[in-house]
Design a protein around this motif. Structure first.
Motif, PDB file in Angstrom:
ATOM      1  N   ARG A 398       0.815  -1.206   0.000  1.00  0.00           N
ATOM      2  CA  ARG A 398       0.000   0.000   0.000  1.00  0.00           C
ATOM      3  C   ARG A 398       0.855   1.265   0.000  1.00  0.00           C
ATOM      4  N   LEU A 399       0.401   2.302  -0.690  1.00  0.00           N
ATOM      5  CA  LEU A 399       0.952   3.622  -0.480  1.00  0.00           C
ATOM      6  C   LEU A 399       0.543   4.074   0.922  1.00  0.00           C
ATOM      7  N   ASP A 400       1.446   4.709   1.640  1.00  0.00           N
ATOM      8  CA  ASP A 400       1.089   5.205   2.970  1.00  0.00           C
ATOM      9  C   ASP A 400      -0.125   6.110   2.893  1.00  0.00           C
ATOM     10  N   ALA A 401      -0.112   6.983   1.920  1.00  0.00           N
ATOM     11  CA  ALA A 401      -1.219   7.914   1.744  1.00  0.00           C
ATOM     12  C   ALA A 401      -1.115   8.547   0.366  1.00  0.00           C
ATOM     13  N   TYR A 402      -2.227   9.025  -0.110  1.00  0.00           N
ATOM     14  CA  TYR A 402      -2.256   9.765  -1.364  1.00  0.00           C
ATOM     15  C   TYR A 402      -3.340  10.821  -1.247  1.00  0.00           C
ATOM     16  N   ALA A 403      -2.959  12.071  -1.531  1.00  0.00           N
ATOM     17  CA  ALA A 403      -3.917  13.179  -1.470  1.00  0.00           C
ATOM     18  C   ALA A 403      -3.877  13.932  -2.792  1.00  0.00           C
ATOM     19  N   GLU A 404      -5.040  14.271  -3.298  1.00  0.00           N
ATOM     20  CA  GLU A 404      -5.117  14.980  -4.572  1.00  0.00           C
ATOM     21  C   GLU A 404      -6.100  16.136  -4.476  1.00  0.00           C
ATOM     22  N   ALA A 405      -5.697  17.281  -5.010  1.00  0.00           N
ATOM     23  CA  ALA A 405      -6.561  18.456  -5.019  1.00  0.00           C
ATOM     24  C   ALA A 405      -7.616  18.309  -6.104  1.00  0.00           C
ATOM     25  N   VAL A 406      -8.836  18.752  -5.800  1.00  0.00           N
ATOM     26  CA  VAL A 406      -9.941  18.683  -6.763  1.00  0.00           C
ATOM     27  C   VAL A 406     -10.251  20.062  -7.325  1.00  0.00           C
ATOM     28  N   SER A 407     -10.399  21.039  -6.420  1.00  0.00           N
ATOM     29  CA  SER A 407     -10.725  22.389  -6.870  1.00  0.00           C
ATOM     30  C   SER A 407     -10.427  23.394  -5.770  1.00  0.00           C
ATOM     31  N   TYR A 408     -10.374  24.677  -6.186  1.00  0.00           N
ATOM     32  CA  TYR A 408     -10.195  25.765  -5.225  1.00  0.00           C
ATOM     33  C   TYR A 408     -11.018  26.953  -5.690  1.00  0.00           C
ATOM     34  N   ALA A 409     -11.874  27.451  -4.786  1.00  0.00           N
ATOM     35  CA  ALA A 409     -12.699  28.611  -5.123  1.00  0.00           C
ATOM     36  C   ALA A 409     -13.187  29.266  -3.837  1.00  0.00           C
ATOM     37  N   ASP A 410     -13.161  30.599  -3.827  1.00  0.00           N
ATOM     38  CA  ASP A 410     -13.678  31.367  -2.688  1.00  0.00           C
ATOM     39  C   ASP A 410     -13.046  30.947  -1.365  1.00  0.00           C
ATOM     40  N   GLY A 411     -11.734  30.694  -1.393  1.00  0.00           N
ATOM     41  CA  GLY A 411     -11.022  30.341  -0.174  1.00  0.00           C
ATOM     42  C   GLY A 411     -11.228  28.915   0.283  1.00  0.00           C
ATOM     43  N   LYS A 412     -11.960  28.097  -0.483  1.00  0.00           N
ATOM     44  CA  LYS A 412     -12.233  26.714  -0.114  1.00  0.00           C
ATOM     45  C   LYS A 412     -11.458  25.757  -1.028  1.00  0.00           C
ATOM     46  N   LEU A 413     -10.684  24.897  -0.409  1.00  0.00           N
ATOM     47  CA  LEU A 413      -9.953  23.883  -1.149  1.00  0.00           C
ATOM     48  C   LEU A 413     -10.664  22.548  -0.972  1.00  0.00           C
ATOM     49  N   LYS A 414     -10.993  21.919  -2.078  1.00  0.00           N
ATOM     50  CA  LYS A 414     -11.566  20.579  -2.035  1.00  0.00           C
ATOM     51  C   LYS A 414     -10.487  19.581  -2.431  1.00  0.00           C
ATOM     52  N   LEU A 415     -10.378  18.492  -1.668  1.00  0.00           N
ATOM     53  CA  LEU A 415      -9.390  17.478  -1.979  1.00  0.00           C
ATOM     54  C   LEU A 415      -9.844  16.120  -1.484  1.00  0.00           C
ATOM     55  N   ASN A 416      -9.199  15.093  -2.010  1.00  0.00           N
ATOM     56  CA  ASN A 416      -9.442  13.717  -1.591  1.00  0.00           C
ATOM     57  C   ASN A 416      -8.201  13.183  -0.883  1.00  0.00           C
TER      58      ASN A 416
END
Length: 487
Positions: A398-416
């Motif tokens: 397994r990878l220890d962890a993986y994080a990916e950005a989805v979008s950024y708008a109005d000061g809000k960052l969405k990620l998985n």
């Protein structure tokens, strides 16, 4: 019955019942400042060998300590350097009080000799051990001594950062994230606490050292970790403060660092761990300490390819054989404390004595690692990511962890975020001040893997770093963050 291990422990002066370590120390030439305190609060023991390039920075950090020089005994103990170390120190002796120079008449071959000379000649209520290429924050010794004054403990740890060619990174993650504690049982310390147990950012009550005959064993490596773990065992409880006190020097051109992880290095470490295992009772503290150190040795002598002990099947066979000799009496499985699947799998091969399987696993994993890091290849199964499999018979990793950005708008960052580790939060910090500039960010969990994080209005991605923090104190960046943030 005296065993071969007993004979080794005696030869390398491990015994806490013997004074042989004192009798074997070399004589020294001594000179000091005109004014020295007979009753200093803190004795600073500095082991030096050929560190001329770093001495001004180290000494400047000492003579400017806010605790005041009258409270210090600065002990510069030179292991018969062949450079200009003593000439660099001489002006400090002439212009400042409380500085003592111990010029050893013979080289002892490691920091253990000068440190032991320091122990025997220290007068302070408290002791610190400072490597000659490291340095202190100007408030370090006042802060650490006040921690012990207030707690009554014999052992204190504090904030530590690593400096590598001017780049600063956080070193003492458990101290920082756990925060301030006093009278904390060593049985409650997390396993990651033992990932670093060198002399930096630690202060001891001198009576703890003297009353228990603590000393540095007569070997080049593993002497300091053994010493400080023994100190913890006798202290039973510790104080920790999260304020930054110490800078650990890891410059690429630092000749005082050992760049050769060789077979003798391996044996020395296994000998030290064997002594700890056979000397102290089985409990949580010992289990966590040994586990973290065994994992480190597996990394260096099974998995790493670029060490002074060339990677081969013979190296793996030798490591397994020495592991059995020195730690064959382990009563627990250390692998649950290991940081990742790669090391856990290596331990499984070792316990089965499948050296050929381990060798094949390491070679193939090297390819899988490159495919993942360089080409981004990975496989998703459910809510976890895995390294490329290559062969169906190969152990999944397994990878220890993986994080990916989805979008950024109005000061809000969405990620998985995908990980088998527990995610505890999100932080930003200043690249140049990774210790005292950290800020935890508020976030909203939208689903098992989806999060929304509020970034500050003035967030500057050229000066700041955004990271995901996990329960084991590890952290990671986010893939695609810069791309969505710039948009």
């Amino acid at each position: 019955m005296i065993t071969a291990l007993d004979e080794e422990f005696e030869a390398y002066q491990y015994s806490l019942e013997s004074s042989v370590w004192q009798e074997s120390l070399p004589t020294f030439q001594f000179y000091a400042s005109e004014n020295v305190s007979s009753t200093p609060k803190v004795s600073v023991i500095i082991a030096n060998f050929n560190n001329e390039s770093y001495l001004n920075n180290m000494m400047d950090s000492l003579v400017q300590q806010t605790i005041g020089l009258e409270q210090l005994q600065i002990m510069f103990i030179d292991d018969k350097s062949t450079d200009d170390s003593l000439e660099i120190i001489r002006p400090y002796v002439e212009h400042y009080q409380s500085i003592e120079v111990y010029a050893l008449d013979q080289n002892t071959g490691g920091a253990h000799g000068p440190r032991n000379v320091g122990i025997l000649n220290a007068r302070g209520d408290y002791l610190v051990f400072l490597d000659a290429d490291d340095w202190y924050d100007l408030d370090a010794l006042r802060y650490l001594s006040q921690l012990l004054d207030a707690s009554g403990d014999d052992f204190a740890v504090s904030g530590l950062v690593q400096s590598r060619n001017g780049e600063i990174s956080l070193k003492s993650k458990p101290y920082f994230y756990d925060g301030d504690f006093k009278n904390r049982s060593i049985q409650d310390l997390p396993a990651e606490f033992y990932g670093w147990l060198g002399p930096q950012a630690i202060m001891l009550r001198r009576s703890l050292v003297i009353d228990n005959n603590l000393h540095f064993v007569n070997q080049r490596v593993a002497d300091d970790v053994t010493f400080f773990y023994e100190a913890m065992r006798f202290a039973k409880t510790i104080t920790q403060g999260k304020e930054l006190t110490t800078y650990l020097n890891r410059d690429a051109d630092n000749v005082s660092l050992s760049k050769s992880i060789n077979r003798q290095f391996m044996i020395s470490w296994l000998r030290a761990l064997s002594y700890i295992n056979l000397t102290f009772p089985d409990d949580v503290s010992k289990e966590r300490f040994l586990s973290r150190r065994i994992e480190w040795l597996i990394h260096d002598f099974c998995l790493k390819r670029d060490t002074g002990y060339k990677f081969s099947k013979n190296r793996l066979k030798d490591f397994k054989a020495q592991l059995d000799i020195y730690l064959g009496s382990l009563t627990f499985d250390p692998s649950p404390y290991f940081r990742n699947d790669f090391r856990k799998t290596a331990w499984q091969y070792l316990t089965k004595n499948d050296i050929l399987g381990l060798y094949r696993f390491i070679l193939l994993f090297s390819v899988r690692w490159v495919l993942n890091r360089k080409l981004g290849l990975k496989t998703r199964k459910g809510n976890l990511y895995y390294y490329p499999q290559l062969l169906p018979t190969l152990t999944e990793t397994r990878l220890d962890a993986y994080a990916e950005a989805v979008s950024y708008a109005d000061g809000k960052l969405k990620l998985n975020v995908f990980s088998y580790k527990k995610m505890v939060g999100f932080e930003i910090y200043d690249v140049k001040r990774p210790y005292d500039s950290r800020m935890q960010l508020s976030h909203q969990k939208d689903s098992e893997n989806e999060y929304q994080i509020t970034l500050p209005d003035d967030y500057d991605n050229n000066k700041k770093r955004f990271v995901v923090v996990f329960e084991d104190y590890s952290e990671m960046g986010v893939q695609g963050f810069r791309k969505v943030f710039i948009k």
